[in-house]
Design a protein around this motif. Structure first.
Motif, PDB file in Angstrom:
ATOM      1  N   GLY A  22       6.608   8.914  -7.657  1.00  0.00           N
ATOM      2  CA  GLY A  22       7.850   8.255  -7.269  1.00  0.00           C
ATOM      3  C   GLY A  22       8.600   8.921  -6.144  1.00  0.00           C
ATOM      4  O   GLY A  22       9.714   8.522  -5.815  1.00  0.00           O
ATOM      5  N   VAL A  23       8.017   9.952  -5.536  1.00  0.00           N
ATOM      6  CA  VAL A  23       8.669  10.646  -4.432  1.00  0.00           C
ATOM      7  C   VAL A  23       7.898  10.340  -3.154  1.00  0.00           C
ATOM      8  O   VAL A  23       6.700  10.612  -3.061  1.00  0.00           O
ATOM      9  CB  VAL A  23       8.706  12.174  -4.680  1.00  0.00           C
ATOM     10  CG1 VAL A  23       9.358  12.890  -3.508  1.00  0.00           C
ATOM     11  CG2 VAL A  23       9.422  12.481  -5.974  1.00  0.00           C
ATOM     12  N   ALA A  24       8.588   9.782  -2.189  1.00  0.00           N
ATOM     13  CA  ALA A  24       7.947   9.432  -0.916  1.00  0.00           C
ATOM     14  C   ALA A  24       8.095  10.581   0.066  1.00  0.00           C
ATOM     15  O   ALA A  24       9.164  11.172   0.182  1.00  0.00           O
ATOM     16  CB  ALA A  24       8.575   8.173  -0.337  1.00  0.00           C
ATOM     17  N   GLN A  57       0.830  -1.205   0.000  1.00  0.00           N
ATOM     18  CA  GLN A  57       0.000   0.000   0.000  1.00  0.00           C
ATOM     19  C   GLN A  57       0.867   1.258   0.000  1.00  0.00           C
ATOM     20  O   GLN A  57       0.576   2.224  -0.725  1.00  0.00           O
ATOM     21  CB  GLN A  57      -0.905  -0.026   1.231  1.00  0.00           C
ATOM     22  CG  GLN A  57      -2.030   0.945   1.206  1.00  0.00           C
ATOM     23  CD  GLN A  57      -2.940   0.760   2.421  1.00  0.00           C
ATOM     24  OE1 GLN A  57      -2.541   0.187   3.429  1.00  0.00           O
ATOM     25  NE2 GLN A  57      -4.160   1.249   2.300  1.00  0.00           N
ATOM     26  N   ILE A  58       1.953   1.263   0.761  1.00  0.00           N
ATOM     27  CA  ILE A  58       2.856   2.422   0.788  1.00  0.00           C
ATOM     28  C   ILE A  58       3.535   2.582  -0.567  1.00  0.00           C
ATOM     29  O   ILE A  58       3.646   3.693  -1.098  1.00  0.00           O
ATOM     30  CB  ILE A  58       3.892   2.283   1.922  1.00  0.00           C
ATOM     31  CG1 ILE A  58       3.211   2.398   3.281  1.00  0.00           C
ATOM     32  CG2 ILE A  58       4.981   3.341   1.796  1.00  0.00           C
ATOM     33  CD1 ILE A  58       4.091   2.034   4.446  1.00  0.00           C
ATOM     34  N   ASN A  59       3.992   1.469  -1.161  1.00  0.00           N
ATOM     35  CA  ASN A  59       4.633   1.545  -2.477  1.00  0.00           C
ATOM     36  C   ASN A  59       3.669   2.058  -3.541  1.00  0.00           C
ATOM     37  O   ASN A  59       4.054   2.834  -4.412  1.00  0.00           O
ATOM     38  CB  ASN A  59       5.180   0.175  -2.888  1.00  0.00           C
ATOM     39  CG  ASN A  59       6.520  -0.101  -2.270  1.00  0.00           C
ATOM     40  OD1 ASN A  59       7.231   0.822  -1.886  1.00  0.00           O
ATOM     41  ND2 ASN A  59       6.868  -1.369  -2.159  1.00  0.00           N
ATOM     42  N   ASP A  79       5.795   8.425   4.859  1.00  0.00           N
ATOM     43  CA  ASP A  79       5.812   7.136   4.164  1.00  0.00           C
ATOM     44  C   ASP A  79       7.158   6.435   4.309  1.00  0.00           C
ATOM     45  O   ASP A  79       7.214   5.220   4.446  1.00  0.00           O
ATOM     46  CB  ASP A  79       5.488   7.324   2.678  1.00  0.00           C
ATOM     47  CG  ASP A  79       4.012   7.571   2.439  1.00  0.00           C
ATOM     48  OD1 ASP A  79       3.206   7.237   3.337  1.00  0.00           O
ATOM     49  OD2 ASP A  79       3.667   8.091   1.367  1.00  0.00           O
ATOM     50  N   GLN A  80       8.235   7.205   4.291  1.00  0.00           N
ATOM     51  CA  GLN A  80       9.560   6.611   4.458  1.00  0.00           C
ATOM     52  C   GLN A  80       9.711   5.962   5.825  1.00  0.00           C
ATOM     53  O   GLN A  80      10.215   4.850   5.950  1.00  0.00           O
ATOM     54  CB  GLN A  80      10.648   7.660   4.252  1.00  0.00           C
ATOM     55  CG  GLN A  80      10.774   8.143   2.828  1.00  0.00           C
ATOM     56  CD  GLN A  80      11.782   9.268   2.690  1.00  0.00           C
ATOM     57  OE1 GLN A  80      12.295   9.792   3.680  1.00  0.00           O
ATOM     58  NE2 GLN A  80      12.064   9.656   1.448  1.00  0.00           N
ATOM     59  N   VAL A  81       9.241   6.660   6.858  1.00  0.00           N
ATOM     60  CA  VAL A  81       9.328   6.118   8.214  1.00  0.00           C
ATOM     61  C   VAL A  81       8.437   4.886   8.355  1.00  0.00           C
ATOM     62  O   VAL A  81       8.841   3.864   8.925  1.00  0.00           O
ATOM     63  CB  VAL A  81       8.959   7.200   9.259  1.00  0.00           C
ATOM     64  CG1 VAL A  81       8.802   6.599  10.637  1.00  0.00           C
ATOM     65  CG2 VAL A  81      10.003   8.293   9.269  1.00  0.00           C
TER      66      VAL A  81
END
Length: 102
Positions: free
Chosen positions: A79-81, A69-71, A85-87
């Motif tokens: 394409g930029v998180a 889901q995050i991807n 979302d990164q955490v």
């Protein structure tokens, strides 16, 4: 209803405390309690194994679903998180890694 729940909770806690005290000290009652616990646990090994395996499968599926889901959200945003979302992604990967190493 609320009072009955508390009574049940305190009864269970009192029984657990008595069991801990019984097992904690070398009294003659300890042998009886250990034999009773052995009788209760007898033949339940496969059931416990299947329960643990099912629980781990559900947890791993949840981590996998959350990661996908995050991807998907990152790919939809170009394409930029974002930092959140990164955490979250790093946390999910850590959960999956630690779950596999237990």
């Amino acid at each position: 209803m609320f009072i009955q729940t508390f009574q049940l909770l305190f009864t269970v806690v009192a029984i657990e405390a008595a069991l801990i005290l019984t097992l904690g000290f070398g009294t003659p009652v300890r042998r009886v309690v250990v034999k009773l616990l052995d009788l209760l646990k007898q033949g339940r090994g496969p059931l416990v194994t299947k329960t643990v395996a099912a629980t781990m499968l559900v947890l791993f599926g949840s981590v996998l679903f959350s990661t996908i889901q995050i991807n998907t959200r990152v790919s939809e945003s170009g394409g930029v998180a974002n930092p959140t979302d990164q955490v979250m992604f790093a946390n999910r990967l850590l959960e999956a890694f630690l779950m596999g190493n237990k």
